[in-house]
Design a protein around this motif. Structure first.
Motif, PDB file in Angstrom:
ATOM      1  N   THR A 156       0.847  -1.187   0.000  1.00 52.30           N
ATOM      2  CA  THR A 156       0.000   0.000   0.000  1.00 52.30           C
ATOM      3  C   THR A 156       0.883   1.238   0.000  1.00 52.30           C
ATOM      4  O   THR A 156       2.043   1.186   0.416  1.00 52.30           O
ATOM      5  N   ILE A 157       0.332   2.352  -0.476  1.00 54.67           N
ATOM      6  CA  ILE A 157       1.072   3.612  -0.402  1.00 54.67           C
ATOM      7  C   ILE A 157       0.894   4.213   0.985  1.00 54.67           C
ATOM      8  O   ILE A 157      -0.031   3.862   1.718  1.00 54.67           O
ATOM      9  N   ASP A 158       1.783   5.112   1.343  1.00 57.95           N
ATOM     10  CA  ASP A 158       1.763   5.726   2.669  1.00 57.95           C
ATOM     11  C   ASP A 158       0.465   6.505   2.899  1.00 57.95           C
ATOM     12  O   ASP A 158      -0.062   7.143   1.977  1.00 57.95           O
ATOM     13  N   LYS A 159      -0.047   6.437   4.121  1.00 58.52           N
ATOM     14  CA  LYS A 159      -1.296   7.130   4.442  1.00 58.52           C
ATOM     15  C   LYS A 159      -1.208   8.635   4.252  1.00 58.52           C
ATOM     16  O   LYS A 159      -2.233   9.306   4.078  1.00 58.52           O
ATOM     17  N   ASN A 160      -0.003   9.174   4.296  1.00 57.99           N
ATOM     18  CA  ASN A 160       0.183  10.616   4.111  1.00 57.99           C
ATOM     19  C   ASN A 160       0.278  11.015   2.640  1.00 57.99           C
ATOM     20  O   ASN A 160       0.311  12.202   2.326  1.00 57.99           O
ATOM     21  N   HIS A 161       0.304  10.022   1.757  1.00 56.80           N
ATOM     22  CA  HIS A 161       0.371  10.299   0.325  1.00 56.80           C
ATOM     23  C   HIS A 161      -0.942  10.926  -0.142  1.00 56.80           C
ATOM     24  O   HIS A 161      -2.022  10.522   0.291  1.00 56.80           O
ATOM     25  N   SER A 162      -0.842  11.900  -1.016  1.00 60.06           N
ATOM     26  CA  SER A 162      -2.045  12.610  -1.489  1.00 60.06           C
ATOM     27  C   SER A 162      -3.027  11.694  -2.216  1.00 60.06           C
ATOM     28  O   SER A 162      -4.221  12.002  -2.317  1.00 60.06           O
ATOM     29  N   GLU A 207      -7.609   3.821  -1.986  1.00 56.62           N
ATOM     30  CA  GLU A 207      -8.482   2.983  -1.164  1.00 56.62           C
ATOM     31  C   GLU A 207      -9.869   2.850  -1.799  1.00 56.62           C
ATOM     32  O   GLU A 207     -10.472   1.777  -1.802  1.00 56.62           O
ATOM     33  N   LYS A 208     -10.355   3.925  -2.380  1.00 56.46           N
ATOM     34  CA  LYS A 208     -11.663   3.891  -3.058  1.00 56.46           C
ATOM     35  C   LYS A 208     -11.586   3.063  -4.331  1.00 56.46           C
ATOM     36  O   LYS A 208     -12.533   2.354  -4.682  1.00 56.46           O
ATOM     37  N   GLU A 209     -10.458   3.147  -5.028  1.00 54.50           N
ATOM     38  CA  GLU A 209     -10.268   2.333  -6.228  1.00 54.50           C
ATOM     39  C   GLU A 209     -10.298   0.851  -5.876  1.00 54.50           C
ATOM     40  O   GLU A 209     -10.938   0.049  -6.576  1.00 54.50           O
ATOM     41  N   ILE A 210      -9.608   0.483  -4.823  1.00 59.04           N
ATOM     42  CA  ILE A 210      -9.585  -0.919  -4.389  1.00 59.04           C
ATOM     43  C   ILE A 210     -10.991  -1.396  -4.043  1.00 59.04           C
ATOM     44  O   ILE A 210     -11.401  -2.506  -4.416  1.00 59.04           O
ATOM     45  N   GLU A 211     -11.739  -0.554  -3.354  1.00 60.03           N
ATOM     46  CA  GLU A 211     -13.113  -0.908  -2.992  1.00 60.03           C
ATOM     47  C   GLU A 211     -13.975  -1.109  -4.233  1.00 60.03           C
ATOM     48  O   GLU A 211     -14.758  -2.056  -4.315  1.00 60.03           O
ATOM     49  N   GLU A 212     -13.813  -0.224  -5.228  1.00 58.35           N
ATOM     50  CA  GLU A 212     -14.598  -0.335  -6.454  1.00 58.35           C
ATOM     51  C   GLU A 212     -14.201  -1.562  -7.262  1.00 58.35           C
ATOM     52  O   GLU A 212     -15.061  -2.287  -7.791  1.00 58.35           O
ATOM     53  N   VAL A 213     -12.906  -1.826  -7.359  1.00 53.90           N
ATOM     54  CA  VAL A 213     -12.437  -3.001  -8.096  1.00 53.90           C
ATOM     55  C   VAL A 213     -12.917  -4.288  -7.426  1.00 53.90           C
ATOM     56  O   VAL A 213     -13.334  -5.240  -8.098  1.00 53.90           O
ATOM     57  N   SER A 214     -12.885  -4.309  -6.108  1.00 47.44           N
ATOM     58  CA  SER A 214     -13.383  -5.475  -5.374  1.00 47.44           C
ATOM     59  C   SER A 214     -14.850  -5.730  -5.697  1.00 47.44           C
ATOM     60  O   SER A 214     -15.277  -6.875  -5.886  1.00 47.44           O
ATOM     61  N   ARG A 215     -15.615  -4.652  -5.794  1.00 48.88           N
ATOM     62  CA  ARG A 215     -17.044  -4.775  -6.113  1.00 48.88           C
ATOM     63  C   ARG A 215     -17.244  -5.299  -7.541  1.00 48.88           C
ATOM     64  O   ARG A 215     -18.091  -6.161  -7.789  1.00 48.88           O
ATOM     65  N   LEU A 216     -16.454  -4.794  -8.474  1.00 50.50           N
ATOM     66  CA  LEU A 216     -16.609  -5.191  -9.874  1.00 50.50           C
ATOM     67  C   LEU A 216     -16.267  -6.656 -10.106  1.00 50.50           C
ATOM     68  O   LEU A 216     -16.890  -7.331 -10.924  1.00 50.50           O
ATOM     69  N   HIS A 220      -7.823  -9.286   1.152  1.00 46.26           N
ATOM     70  CA  HIS A 220      -6.852  -9.204   2.239  1.00 46.26           C
ATOM     71  C   HIS A 220      -5.766  -8.218   1.820  1.00 46.26           C
ATOM     72  O   HIS A 220      -5.372  -8.189   0.655  1.00 46.26           O
ATOM     73  N   ASN A 221      -5.269  -7.430   2.751  1.00 43.51           N
ATOM     74  CA  ASN A 221      -4.240  -6.448   2.430  1.00 43.51           C
ATOM     75  C   ASN A 221      -3.154  -6.483   3.499  1.00 43.51           C
ATOM     76  O   ASN A 221      -3.416  -6.173   4.669  1.00 43.51           O
ATOM     77  N   LEU A 222      -1.963  -6.883   3.111  1.00 40.52           N
ATOM     78  CA  LEU A 222      -0.850  -6.958   4.057  1.00 40.52           C
ATOM     79  C   LEU A 222      -0.321  -5.568   4.423  1.00 40.52           C
ATOM     80  O   LEU A 222       0.357  -5.414   5.433  1.00 40.52           O
ATOM     81  N   ARG A 223      -0.575  -4.586   3.566  1.00 36.06           N
ATOM     82  CA  ARG A 223      -0.163  -3.187   3.785  1.00 36.06           C
ATOM     83  C   ARG A 223       1.337  -3.054   4.019  1.00 36.06           C
ATOM     84  O   ARG A 223       1.789  -2.296   4.876  1.00 36.06           O
ATOM     85  N   LEU A 224       2.092  -3.789   3.234  1.00 31.98           N
ATOM     86  CA  LEU A 224       3.536  -3.600   3.224  1.00 31.98           C
ATOM     87  C   LEU A 224       3.848  -2.290   2.507  1.00 31.98           C
ATOM     88  O   LEU A 224       3.064  -1.813   1.690  1.00 31.98           O
TER      89      LEU A 224
END
Length: 219
Positions: free
Chosen positions: A40-46, A52-61, A68-72
């Motif tokens: 994942t990208i850093d939470k402070n990244h613009s 996160e919204k893209e991942i949610e939309e792709v998961s839905r599609l 699952h997200n390891l968030r490395l």
């Protein structure tokens, strides 16, 4: 028999680039499909909230059965020990218990991909993970084609899946990752996605195909 499929995506979009049509075909065939995102990208990244919204939309599609997200830390996977990576990936594999696993290609030019392949493949030993019956490496545009052109590192596909019926939806899903696609000759252009699927389809004798390196199959 219904399959349980796990795609191990080093970065969000690898699943779509490498086997998006195949995942859609699995779903159409009533198989379970599960998505493991490793970085994942850093939470402070613009771009963090957008991603996160893209991942949610792709998961839905895709209608994934689990995500699952390891968030490395992206582009910094080599900072983690191999034992840490194996433990994290193994936990997900044991939870999902897939019989089919799609992995990144071992020779991909991105170090994140190579590290995750190594850790993931360590989690496929038959005496520890007897439920895994098929293991394939995927082809990821912008990573796989830039591997060294040696026989040890080149991607030489030996398995092809006809995705003609699902290719256009694959393109629509890829468009959700707006920042990851650009115009030709950028490797992850819509034109290049279509060109690769056309090439693989010509080899397989169909309109569009995705190709894989089959590492193991127990029948």
């Amino acid at each position: 028999m219904k399959n349980k499929v796990l795609i191990i995506a080093v970065h969000p979009d690898d699943e779509t680039l490498g086997c998006g049509g195949t995942l859609l075909k699995h779903k159409e065939n009533a198989d379970e499909i599960h998505w493991l995102i490793c970085t994942t990208i850093d939470k402070n990244h613009s771009y963090y909230e957008t991603r996160e919204k893209e991942i949610e939309e792709v998961s839905r599609l895709y209608d994934f059965d689990s995500v699952h997200n390891l968030r490395l830390k992206t582009m910094q996977v080599d900072e983690y020990s191999m034992s840490e990576l194996i433990a994290s990936i193994s936990k997900v594999i044991n939870e999902v218990q897939p019989n089919i696993v799609y992995l990144p290609f071992k020779g991909d030019v991105h170090s994140d991909h190579r590290k995750i392949f190594e850790a993931s493949y360590s989690c496929t030993k038959s005496f520890r993970y007897p439920f895994i019956k098929k293991i394939c490496m995927i082809e990821t545009l912008s990573e796989t084609e830039f591997a060294p052109s040696t026989k040890e590192d080149a991607f030489i596909p030996n398995t092809f899946i006809d995705i003609s019926e699902f290719f256009e939806k694959k393109i629509e899903i890829m468009k959700v990752f707006e920042s990851e696609i650009a115009e030709h000759p950028f490797p992850r252009s819509k034109r290049n996605l279509r060109a690769l699927a056309t090439l693989r389809g010509a080899t397989a004798g169909c309109e569009y195909a995705e190709s894989f390196v089959l590492l193991k199959e127990v029948l």
